[in-house]
Design a protein around this motif. Structure first.
Motif, PDB file in Angstrom:
ATOM      1  N   LYS A 116       0.832  -1.205   0.000  1.00 32.73           N
ATOM      2  CA  LYS A 116       0.000   0.000   0.000  1.00 32.73           C
ATOM      3  C   LYS A 116       0.868   1.257   0.000  1.00 32.73           C
ATOM      4  CE  LYS A 116      -3.920   2.095   2.441  1.00 32.73           C
ATOM      5  NZ  LYS A 116      -4.858   1.966   3.596  1.00 32.73           N
ATOM      6  N   THR A 117       1.977   1.200   0.728  1.00 32.51           N
ATOM      7  CA  THR A 117       2.875   2.356   0.821  1.00 32.51           C
ATOM      8  C   THR A 117       3.706   2.538  -0.433  1.00 32.51           C
ATOM      9  OG1 THR A 117       3.019   1.960   3.216  1.00 32.51           O
ATOM     10  CG2 THR A 117       4.655   3.446   2.254  1.00 32.51           C
ATOM     11  N   TYR A 118       4.136   1.412  -1.024  1.00 23.95           N
ATOM     12  CA  TYR A 118       4.975   1.462  -2.223  1.00 23.95           C
ATOM     13  C   TYR A 118       4.314   0.642  -3.344  1.00 23.95           C
ATOM     14  CZ  TYR A 118       8.317   2.979   1.307  1.00 23.95           C
ATOM     15  OH  TYR A 118       8.925   3.650   2.332  1.00 23.95           O
ATOM     16  N   PRO A 119       3.273   1.167  -3.960  1.00 29.51           N
ATOM     17  CA  PRO A 119       2.504   0.395  -4.942  1.00 29.51           C
ATOM     18  C   PRO A 119       3.282   0.005  -6.193  1.00 29.51           C
ATOM     19  CG  PRO A 119       1.799   2.709  -4.905  1.00 29.51           C
ATOM     20  CD  PRO A 119       2.703   2.514  -3.733  1.00 29.51           C
ATOM     21  N   LYS A 120       4.385   0.705  -6.480  1.00 34.96           N
ATOM     22  CA  LYS A 120       5.162   0.378  -7.676  1.00 34.96           C
ATOM     23  C   LYS A 120       6.129  -0.783  -7.451  1.00 34.96           C
ATOM     24  CE  LYS A 120       4.983   4.988  -9.770  1.00 34.96           C
ATOM     25  NZ  LYS A 120       5.772   6.128 -10.281  1.00 34.96           N
ATOM     26  N   VAL A 121       6.261  -1.212  -6.200  1.00 37.65           N
ATOM     27  CA  VAL A 121       7.112  -2.354  -5.898  1.00 37.65           C
ATOM     28  C   VAL A 121       6.294  -3.635  -6.032  1.00 37.65           C
ATOM     29  CG1 VAL A 121       8.502  -3.530  -4.154  1.00 37.65           C
ATOM     30  CG2 VAL A 121       8.563  -1.031  -4.319  1.00 37.65           C
ATOM     31  N   THR A 122       6.811  -4.573  -6.792  1.00 41.01           N
ATOM     32  CA  THR A 122       6.182  -5.894  -6.867  1.00 41.01           C
ATOM     33  C   THR A 122       7.048  -6.875  -6.102  1.00 41.01           C
ATOM     34  OG1 THR A 122       7.353  -6.435  -8.926  1.00 41.01           O
ATOM     35  CG2 THR A 122       5.159  -5.433  -9.122  1.00 41.01           C
ATOM     36  N   PHE A 123       6.429  -7.922  -5.585  1.00 36.10           N
ATOM     37  CA  PHE A 123       7.235  -8.906  -4.870  1.00 36.10           C
ATOM     38  C   PHE A 123       6.687 -10.315  -5.071  1.00 36.10           C
ATOM     39  CE2 PHE A 123       4.465  -6.748  -1.733  1.00 36.10           C
ATOM     40  CZ  PHE A 123       3.644  -7.804  -1.345  1.00 36.10           C
ATOM     41  N   ASN A 124       7.616 -11.258  -5.037  1.00 34.71           N
ATOM     42  CA  ASN A 124       7.280 -12.683  -5.018  1.00 34.71           C
ATOM     43  C   ASN A 124       7.554 -13.182  -3.607  1.00 34.71           C
ATOM     44  OD1 ASN A 124       6.785 -12.807  -7.865  1.00 34.71           O
ATOM     45  ND2 ASN A 124       9.005 -12.714  -8.157  1.00 34.71           N
ATOM     46  N   PHE A 125       6.711 -14.065  -3.112  1.00 31.87           N
ATOM     47  CA  PHE A 125       6.849 -14.505  -1.720  1.00 31.87           C
ATOM     48  C   PHE A 125       6.883 -16.024  -1.653  1.00 31.87           C
ATOM     49  CE2 PHE A 125       4.820 -15.651   2.390  1.00 31.87           C
ATOM     50  CZ  PHE A 125       5.843 -15.212   3.204  1.00 31.87           C
ATOM     51  N   ILE A 126       7.836 -16.545  -0.890  1.00 33.34           N
ATOM     52  CA  ILE A 126       7.979 -17.992  -0.713  1.00 33.34           C
ATOM     53  C   ILE A 126       7.971 -18.312   0.778  1.00 33.34           C
ATOM     54  CG2 ILE A 126       9.477 -20.005  -1.025  1.00 33.34           C
ATOM     55  CD1 ILE A 126      10.582 -18.699  -3.529  1.00 33.34           C
ATOM     56  N   GLN A 127       7.179 -19.305   1.163  1.00 30.23           N
ATOM     57  CA  GLN A 127       7.135 -19.786   2.545  1.00 30.23           C
ATOM     58  C   GLN A 127       7.667 -21.213   2.597  1.00 30.23           C
ATOM     59  OE1 GLN A 127       3.250 -19.686   4.573  1.00 30.23           O
ATOM     60  NE2 GLN A 127       3.654 -21.771   5.305  1.00 30.23           N
ATOM     61  N   ALA A 128       8.553 -21.481   3.553  1.00 35.33           N
ATOM     62  CA  ALA A 128       9.082 -22.833   3.756  1.00 35.33           C
ATOM     63  C   ALA A 128       9.716 -22.854   5.141  1.00 35.33           C
ATOM     64  CB  ALA A 128      10.103 -23.199   2.684  1.00 35.33           C
ATOM     65  N   ASN A 129      10.279 -23.998   5.540  1.00 31.46           N
ATOM     66  CA  ASN A 129      10.935 -23.991   6.845  1.00 31.46           C
ATOM     67  C   ASN A 129      12.289 -23.289   6.752  1.00 31.46           C
ATOM     68  OD1 ASN A 129      13.029 -25.920   6.199  1.00 31.46           O
ATOM     69  ND2 ASN A 129      11.609 -27.592   6.572  1.00 31.46           N
ATOM     70  N   LYS A 289      13.620  -3.740   4.690  1.00 27.04           N
ATOM     71  CA  LYS A 289      14.051  -3.985   6.075  1.00 27.04           C
ATOM     72  C   LYS A 289      13.643  -2.835   6.994  1.00 27.04           C
ATOM     73  CE  LYS A 289      18.246  -5.563   6.785  1.00 27.04           C
ATOM     74  NZ  LYS A 289      19.707  -5.764   6.616  1.00 27.04           N
ATOM     75  N   ARG A 290      13.905  -1.609   6.544  1.00 28.11           N
ATOM     76  CA  ARG A 290      13.557  -0.443   7.366  1.00 28.11           C
ATOM     77  C   ARG A 290      12.050  -0.362   7.593  1.00 28.11           C
ATOM     78  NH1 ARG A 290      17.084   2.238   3.854  1.00 28.11           N
ATOM     79  NH2 ARG A 290      15.303   3.333   2.899  1.00 28.11           N
ATOM     80  N   PHE A 291      11.285  -0.689   6.560  1.00 29.49           N
ATOM     81  CA  PHE A 291       9.834  -0.635   6.687  1.00 29.49           C
ATOM     82  C   PHE A 291       9.346  -1.639   7.733  1.00 29.49           C
ATOM     83  CE2 PHE A 291       5.510  -1.814   5.680  1.00 29.49           C
ATOM     84  CZ  PHE A 291       4.895  -0.607   5.415  1.00 29.49           C
ATOM     85  N   CYS A 292       9.865  -2.863   7.677  1.00 25.57           N
ATOM     86  CA  CYS A 292       9.459  -3.895   8.645  1.00 25.57           C
ATOM     87  C   CYS A 292       9.798  -3.460  10.071  1.00 25.57           C
ATOM     88  CB  CYS A 292      10.146  -5.220   8.321  1.00 25.57           C
ATOM     89  SG  CYS A 292       9.534  -6.023   6.812  1.00 25.57           S
ATOM     90  N   LEU A 293      11.000  -2.952  10.262  1.00 23.76           N
ATOM     91  CA  LEU A 293      11.423  -2.540  11.596  1.00 23.76           C
ATOM     92  C   LEU A 293      10.587  -1.361  12.117  1.00 23.76           C
ATOM     93  CD1 LEU A 293      15.263  -2.826  11.042  1.00 23.76           C
ATOM     94  CD2 LEU A 293      13.938  -4.163  12.681  1.00 23.76           C
TER      95      LEU A 293
END
Length: 299
Positions: A116-129, A289-293
């Motif tokens: 929502k904050t950075y709409p021009k950024v696209t991302f792929n997400f992977i979940q695993a152990n 990283k900065r956004f998450c923190l």
């Protein structure tokens, strides 16, 4: 993206091993997929797929091309990201990974806020152990990840994110839930459902139990499952207990579906960490990283 579309068609077919699925994914017809593959095979003077009725498989040449196609697309993505950042645009593509607990309890909200904050950024997400995510970062298939666990690789850079507590929980209907406290020595008598081998959560639990002289081999493990969601469902229909992140059971505790069992002298804390390859930095990775923190308020 500035690449030969035929290569994209080939890579999609190679990943799906289906002309039909590739056509659907690329929004083109199946004959168009076949045409692109034939043109690519003619251009390279080599067969890329073995056809056996309705089934297809990569030839040795196809496997080589698949490997290099993946590298080519990764390079294009990095090129687009760097060019966007050169123009001071908060845009580009991020490949993000997370270990299971983080992916299910913490990241969904952060990813939604980030988009929502950075709409021009696209991302792929992977979940695993944790082990699997670490291997994907090492293979450069993930730019940045957040994982749990104590394992460290010398090839990876680790940055602390947030603290988390792991607690022993059981169904509120289990007679164990009536106990105010148990001792570590009572743990081997309790049937447990735990995460699978390779889980960062499992590593942290076993290390903490070893500190109070409990050998993991002495535990009564009824079953091991691959996600916190599956484990919580199992708890509701069994007489078992489990160790889970406090973050993953907030709702169940609120609605009195699960209860925490205190274990005397046993406290299990761990730190979720950002991981990335040493030397692999970009403005987009640091922005994430900065956004998450800045937007996660758990201390």
């Amino acid at each position: 993206m500035i690449f030969d579309f035929r290569l994209k068609v080939f890579y999609t077919v190679a990943q799906r091993l289906s002309f039909t699925k590739a056509a659907s994914e690329l929004f083109i017809t199946q004959p168009a997929v076949t045409k692109h593959i034939k043109e690519l095979e003619q251009q390279l003077s080599i067969q890329l797929f073995k056809r056996n009725g309705n089934n297809i498989a990569l030839t040795p040449a196809g496997k080589i091309l698949e490997k290099y196609a993946e590298k080519i697309f990764q390079t294009y993505t990095e090129l687009e990201t760097e060019l966007a950042q050169l123009n001071n645009l908060e845009a580009g593509t991020l490949h993000i990974g997370a270990s299971t607990t983080v992916a299910q309890t913490i990241l969904p909200k952060l990813l939604a806020m980030f988009k929502k904050t950075y709409p021009k950024v696209t991302f792929n997400f992977i979940q695993a152990n944790t082990d699997q995510i670490s291997q994907l970062v090492l293979a450069e298939k993930i730019d940045i990840a957040i994982v749990e666990g104590a394992a460290h690789s010398p090839q990876l850079s680790y940055t602390d994110f947030i603290k988390d507590e792991i607690v022993l929980v059981t169904s509120a209907n289990n007679k164990l839930s009536k106990k105010a406290e148990i001792t570590p020595k009572q743990l081997p008598s309790i049937p447990l459902v735990l995460r699978e081998a390779g889980s960062g959560t499992l590593d942290v639990i076993f290390n903490a139990l070893a500190a109070v002289q409990i050998n993991p081999k002495d535990l009564n493990i009824e079953i091991q499952l691959e996600s916190s969601i599956a484990i919580k469902q199992y708890l509701l229909y069994s007489e078992t207990a489990t160790f889970l992140s406090i973050q993953s059971v907030v709702s169940e505790l609120k609605y009195n579906e699960l209860s925490i069992i205190d274990v005397k002298g046993l406290e299990i804390f761990r730190t979720f960490q950002f991981i990335q390859l040493h030397g692999k930095h970009s403005k987009l990775i640091e922005l994430f990283k900065r956004f998450c923190l800045a937007n996660y308020n758990l201390k």
